[in-house]
Design a protein around this motif. Structure first.
Motif, PDB file in Angstrom:
ATOM      1  N   TYR A   9     -59.092  25.068 -33.409  1.00  0.00           N
ATOM      2  CA  TYR A   9     -60.074  24.009 -33.591  1.00  0.00           C
ATOM      3  C   TYR A   9     -59.384  22.653 -33.638  1.00  0.00           C
ATOM      4  O   TYR A   9     -58.169  22.559 -33.872  1.00  0.00           O
ATOM      5  N   TYR A  10     -60.152  21.615 -33.451  1.00  0.00           N
ATOM      6  CA  TYR A  10     -59.616  20.263 -33.468  1.00  0.00           C
ATOM      7  C   TYR A  10     -58.840  19.997 -34.757  1.00  0.00           C
ATOM      8  O   TYR A  10     -57.769  19.397 -34.737  1.00  0.00           O
ATOM      9  N   GLU A  11     -59.354  20.494 -35.872  1.00  0.00           N
ATOM     10  CA  GLU A  11     -58.706  20.275 -37.172  1.00  0.00           C
ATOM     11  C   GLU A  11     -57.322  20.918 -37.262  1.00  0.00           C
ATOM     12  O   GLU A  11     -56.535  20.570 -38.140  1.00  0.00           O
ATOM     13  N   ASP A  12     -57.009  21.855 -36.350  1.00  0.00           N
ATOM     14  CA  ASP A  12     -55.712  22.525 -36.340  1.00  0.00           C
ATOM     15  C   ASP A  12     -54.635  21.734 -35.611  1.00  0.00           C
ATOM     16  O   ASP A  12     -53.463  22.101 -35.648  1.00  0.00           O
ATOM     17  N   THR A  13     -55.042  20.664 -34.926  1.00  0.00           N
ATOM     18  CA  THR A  13     -54.115  19.961 -34.036  1.00  0.00           C
ATOM     19  C   THR A  13     -53.653  18.628 -34.623  1.00  0.00           C
ATOM     20  O   THR A  13     -54.251  18.089 -35.549  1.00  0.00           O
ATOM     21  N   ASP A  14     -52.600  18.089 -34.009  1.00  0.00           N
ATOM     22  CA  ASP A  14     -52.086  16.778 -34.396  1.00  0.00           C
ATOM     23  C   ASP A  14     -52.553  15.734 -33.376  1.00  0.00           C
ATOM     24  O   ASP A  14     -53.391  16.035 -32.517  1.00  0.00           O
ATOM     25  N   ILE A  18     -51.827  19.221 -30.000  1.00  0.00           N
ATOM     26  CA  ILE A  18     -51.220  20.543 -30.117  1.00  0.00           C
ATOM     27  C   ILE A  18     -51.294  21.002 -31.574  1.00  0.00           C
ATOM     28  O   ILE A  18     -51.441  20.203 -32.483  1.00  0.00           O
ATOM     29  N   VAL A  19     -51.200  22.307 -31.755  1.00  0.00           N
ATOM     30  CA  VAL A  19     -51.316  22.854 -33.104  1.00  0.00           C
ATOM     31  C   VAL A  19     -50.180  22.321 -33.968  1.00  0.00           C
ATOM     32  O   VAL A  19     -49.008  22.407 -33.607  1.00  0.00           O
ATOM     33  N   TYR A  20     -50.552  21.761 -35.112  1.00  0.00           N
ATOM     34  CA  TYR A  20     -49.599  21.271 -36.098  1.00  0.00           C
ATOM     35  C   TYR A  20     -48.786  22.461 -36.585  1.00  0.00           C
ATOM     36  O   TYR A  20     -49.337  23.527 -36.885  1.00  0.00           O
ATOM     37  N   ALA A  67     -49.488  25.705 -28.897  1.00  0.00           N
ATOM     38  CA  ALA A  67     -50.900  26.034 -28.662  1.00  0.00           C
ATOM     39  C   ALA A  67     -51.658  24.716 -28.700  1.00  0.00           C
ATOM     40  O   ALA A  67     -51.222  23.741 -29.321  1.00  0.00           O
ATOM     41  N   GLN A  68     -52.808  24.691 -28.033  1.00  0.00           N
ATOM     42  CA  GLN A  68     -53.585  23.468 -27.919  1.00  0.00           C
ATOM     43  C   GLN A  68     -55.028  23.697 -28.320  1.00  0.00           C
ATOM     44  O   GLN A  68     -55.498  24.833 -28.417  1.00  0.00           O
ATOM     45  N   PHE A  69     -55.719  22.585 -28.523  1.00  0.00           N
ATOM     46  CA  PHE A  69     -57.135  22.618 -28.881  1.00  0.00           C
ATOM     47  C   PHE A  69     -57.896  23.560 -27.959  1.00  0.00           C
ATOM     48  O   PHE A  69     -57.719  23.558 -26.753  1.00  0.00           O
ATOM     49  N   LEU A  94     -49.973  34.906 -29.874  1.00  0.00           N
ATOM     50  CA  LEU A  94     -50.019  34.973 -28.411  1.00  0.00           C
ATOM     51  C   LEU A  94     -51.183  34.166 -27.851  1.00  0.00           C
ATOM     52  O   LEU A  94     -52.251  34.101 -28.462  1.00  0.00           O
ATOM     53  N   ARG A  95     -50.974  33.617 -26.671  1.00  0.00           N
ATOM     54  CA  ARG A  95     -52.058  33.065 -25.848  1.00  0.00           C
ATOM     55  C   ARG A  95     -52.001  33.888 -24.574  1.00  0.00           C
ATOM     56  O   ARG A  95     -51.099  33.711 -23.759  1.00  0.00           O
ATOM     57  N   GLY A  96     -52.923  34.836 -24.468  1.00  0.00           N
ATOM     58  CA  GLY A  96     -52.811  35.814 -23.392  1.00  0.00           C
ATOM     59  C   GLY A  96     -51.569  36.654 -23.647  1.00  0.00           C
ATOM     60  O   GLY A  96     -51.366  37.175 -24.736  1.00  0.00           O
ATOM     61  N   ALA A  97     -50.690  36.731 -22.647  1.00  0.00           N
ATOM     62  CA  ALA A  97     -49.439  37.476 -22.803  1.00  0.00           C
ATOM     63  C   ALA A  97     -48.292  36.560 -23.238  1.00  0.00           C
ATOM     64  O   ALA A  97     -47.183  37.045 -23.478  1.00  0.00           O
ATOM     65  N   GLU A  98     -48.544  35.279 -23.356  1.00  0.00           N
ATOM     66  CA  GLU A  98     -47.504  34.296 -23.663  1.00  0.00           C
ATOM     67  C   GLU A  98     -47.250  34.224 -25.171  1.00  0.00           C
ATOM     68  O   GLU A  98     -48.166  33.965 -25.953  1.00  0.00           O
ATOM     69  N   ARG A  99     -46.014  34.439 -25.563  1.00  0.00           N
ATOM     70  CA  ARG A  99     -45.617  34.355 -26.968  1.00  0.00           C
ATOM     71  C   ARG A  99     -45.414  32.890 -27.339  1.00  0.00           C
ATOM     72  O   ARG A  99     -44.596  32.203 -26.738  1.00  0.00           O
ATOM     73  N   LEU A 100     -46.159  32.427 -28.352  1.00  0.00           N
ATOM     74  CA  LEU A 100     -46.080  31.034 -28.784  1.00  0.00           C
ATOM     75  C   LEU A 100     -45.276  30.871 -30.065  1.00  0.00           C
ATOM     76  O   LEU A 100     -44.607  29.847 -30.257  1.00  0.00           O
ATOM     77  N   PHE A 101     -45.357  31.849 -30.932  1.00  0.00           N
ATOM     78  CA  PHE A 101     -44.776  31.753 -32.275  1.00  0.00           C
ATOM     79  C   PHE A 101     -44.435  33.159 -32.730  1.00  0.00           C
ATOM     80  O   PHE A 101     -45.226  34.082 -32.538  1.00  0.00           O
ATOM     81  N   VAL A 102     -43.255  33.322 -33.331  1.00  0.00           N
ATOM     82  CA  VAL A 102     -42.840  34.625 -33.847  1.00  0.00           C
ATOM     83  C   VAL A 102     -42.297  34.417 -35.252  1.00  0.00           C
ATOM     84  O   VAL A 102     -41.485  33.514 -35.478  1.00  0.00           O
ATOM     85  N   ALA A 103     -42.739  35.254 -36.186  1.00  0.00           N
ATOM     86  CA  ALA A 103     -42.268  35.155 -37.570  1.00  0.00           C
ATOM     87  C   ALA A 103     -41.858  36.525 -38.081  1.00  0.00           C
ATOM     88  O   ALA A 103     -42.520  37.522 -37.809  1.00  0.00           O
ATOM     89  N   GLN A 104     -40.757  36.538 -38.827  1.00  0.00           N
ATOM     90  CA  GLN A 104     -40.325  37.701 -39.591  1.00  0.00           C
ATOM     91  C   GLN A 104     -40.691  37.378 -41.042  1.00  0.00           C
ATOM     92  O   GLN A 104     -40.220  36.381 -41.582  1.00  0.00           O
ATOM     93  N   VAL A 105     -41.552  38.200 -41.631  1.00  0.00           N
ATOM     94  CA  VAL A 105     -42.084  37.915 -42.962  1.00  0.00           C
ATOM     95  C   VAL A 105     -41.712  39.048 -43.910  1.00  0.00           C
ATOM     96  O   VAL A 105     -41.909  40.214 -43.587  1.00  0.00           O
ATOM     97  N   THR A 106     -41.174  38.685 -45.073  1.00  0.00           N
ATOM     98  CA  THR A 106     -40.891  39.663 -46.115  1.00  0.00           C
ATOM     99  C   THR A 106     -41.859  39.434 -47.265  1.00  0.00           C
ATOM    100  O   THR A 106     -41.922  38.333 -47.821  1.00  0.00           O
ATOM    101  N   LEU A 107     -42.630  40.469 -47.589  1.00  0.00           N
ATOM    102  CA  LEU A 107     -43.577  40.431 -48.699  1.00  0.00           C
ATOM    103  C   LEU A 107     -43.041  41.280 -49.836  1.00  0.00           C
ATOM    104  O   LEU A 107     -42.415  42.315 -49.610  1.00  0.00           O
TER     105      LEU A 107
END
Length: 129
Positions: A9-14, A18-20, A67-69, A94-107
């Motif tokens: 959404y628009y609120e997600d972007t700078d 693009i996504v903040y 990622a974009q609006f 992902l956006r389609g098959a395109e990897r945009l962001f990857v995170a390794q998270v420890t909980l």
């Protein structure tokens, strides 16, 4: 693997449209919450019955492409390791098959006083199946 769909959404972007960067953390948090819910785990009940709550202990993130609006995105969440005390995940945006962001998270699990505690056994069992 769990999949969570969302739209930018628009609120997600700078100002550049693009996504903040910090909003990716919100996206993966929502995906984790839905994953846990889809496993049938009620986090409020877990807290009330066992005193345990989930907390992020560590997060390593790679921003690969913006990622974009109005983009339609998918967050994939997969368990990479589970022990009595912690849960390690890989989360990919992902956006389609395109990897945009990857995170390794420890909980980890914390008790009512904020001290580390073991993940409830029933919760661990639900997460590995």
């Amino acid at each position: 693997m769990h999949r969570f769909e969302l739209r930018v959404y628009y609120e997600d972007t700078d100002l550049a449209g693009i996504v903040y960067y910090a909003n990716y953390l919100r996206f993966i948090e929502r995906a984790r919450s839905e994953w846990v819910r889809d496993l049938g785990i009620d986090q409020r009940r877990m807290r009330d019955e066992t005193g345990a709550v989930f907390a992020v202990r560590r997060l390593e993130a790679d921003y690969l492409r913006p990622a974009q609006f109005d983009d339609e995105l998918v967050v994939e969440t997969q368990v990479t390791k589970i022990t009595p005390a912690r849960l390690e995940l890989e989360q990919v945006v992902l956006r389609g098959a395109e990897r945009l962001f990857v995170a390794q998270v420890t909980l980890v699990a914390l008790d009512g006083q904020g001290a580390p505690t073991r993940l409830p056994a029933v919760i661990r069992q639900q997460m590995v199946h």
